[in-house]
Design an enzyme around this catalytic site. Structure first.
Site, mmCIF file in Angstrom:
data_model
loop_
_atom_site.group_PDB
_atom_site.id
_atom_site.type_symbol
_atom_site.label_atom_id
_atom_site.label_comp_id
_atom_site.label_asym_id
_atom_site.label_seq_id
_atom_site.Cartn_x
_atom_site.Cartn_y
_atom_site.Cartn_z
ATOM 1 N N HIS A 287 0.831 -1.205 0.000
ATOM 2 C CA HIS A 287 0.000 0.000 0.000
ATOM 3 C C HIS A 287 0.867 1.258 0.000
ATOM 4 O O HIS A 287 2.083 1.187 0.178
ATOM 5 C CB HIS A 287 -0.925 0.029 1.222
ATOM 6 C CG HIS A 287 -2.111 -0.871 1.091
ATOM 7 N ND1 HIS A 287 -2.068 -2.211 1.439
ATOM 8 C CD2 HIS A 287 -3.379 -0.653 0.642
ATOM 9 C CE1 HIS A 287 -3.252 -2.758 1.219
ATOM 10 N NE2 HIS A 287 -4.064 -1.840 0.748
ATOM 11 N N LYS B 245 -0.414 4.806 4.688
ATOM 12 C CA LYS B 245 -1.311 3.871 5.377
ATOM 13 C C LYS B 245 -0.732 3.537 6.744
ATOM 14 O O LYS B 245 0.449 3.189 6.854
ATOM 15 C CB LYS B 245 -1.493 2.590 4.548
ATOM 16 C CG LYS B 245 -2.515 1.624 5.138
ATOM 17 C CD LYS B 245 -2.843 0.511 4.166
ATOM 18 C CE LYS B 245 -3.848 -0.478 4.743
ATOM 19 N NZ LYS B 245 -5.142 0.172 5.086
#
Length: 237
Positions: free
Chosen positions: A131, A135
């Site tokens: 990601h 995040k």
């Protein structure tokens, strides 16, 4: 149709745009710095989109319980107790809590539920997720969702970021690996390693818009459901 949006980061702004395009009027938008606005709101929404953080749960809980507004939660990072608190709202409203609203991820989850009982005993399993660098939770909620699809009874130990040089891989383990970098929307790979063969199921998101599209589609169905707790499969399939 009226909607409340909780959490106004990039996902929240995209939800606002997509919800308005689907015919929702935005009743209120709240974020961590103005959660008290939700305390003062008495009007029932046709759906509450919540892509905020666990810190907002208490205020959101009170609003859903007070108004019976359908609740679509996309938050990750909840503790087991917080997950149960979300689920308990199903006594007052239709509720869905999903780590990922992508139709593709839902299909991958279904496929894992089908093939894992056949492969799990003779194949090693690893889950890799990647990601963007902002995040905060790891592993991702989707990675946990997919690992649970492989091992719903939690008979296998979850091993996070292997670093041991003293012991081989155990027989009943699922490796969980997280990578963070750049502006990756999200990639998940579930790999089954057997003797002389490997099977991989991969889902790659090239834009967060797929999550928004799925969430709005689910909301249009959720708003007409009776009180209860629903899965993404219940609403999209």
């Amino acid at each position: 149709m009226k909607a409340v949006i909780v959490g106004y980061g990039r996902m929240g702004r995209m939800i606002e745009e997509a919800a308005e395009a689907a015919g929702f009027d935005i009743l209120a938008i709240v974020d961590i710095d103005n959660l008290n606005d939700l305390d003062a709101l008495q009007e029932r929404a046709n759906v509450v989109f919540d892509f905020s953080a666990p810190a907002a749960l208490d205020v959101v809980y009170d609003y859903i319980k007070r108004t019976g507004s359908p609740y679509l939660c996309g938050c990750t990072g909840h503790s087991p107790e917080e997950k149960e608190k979300v689920r308990s709202l199903s006594a007052y409203a239709p509720v869905i809590h999903a780590a990922n609203y992508s139709l593709g991820v839902a299909v991958v989850k279904k496929a894992l539920e089908l093939i894992s009982p056949v492969l799990r005993g003779s194949f090693d399993v690893e889950v890799l997720e990647s990601h963007h660098n902002r995040k905060v939770d790891a592993p991702s909620g989707t990675a946990i969702l997919l690992a649970d699809a492989v091992d719903p009874a939690h008979e296998y130990r979850r091993v996070y970021e292997r670093h041991s040089v003293t012991a081989p891989r155990g027989e009943k383990e699922i490796g969980m690996v997280s990578r963070r970098g750049g502006n990756l929307a999200g990639e998940h790979v579930v790999a089954f390693y057997g003797e002389d063969e490997t099977i991989e199921l991969t889902h790659r998101a090239t834009s967060r818009r797929i999550f928004v599209t799925g969430a709005v589609k689910a909301a249009l169905i959720l708003k007409d459901k009776p009180n209860g707790f629903y899965t993404i499969e219940d609403l999209l399939f």
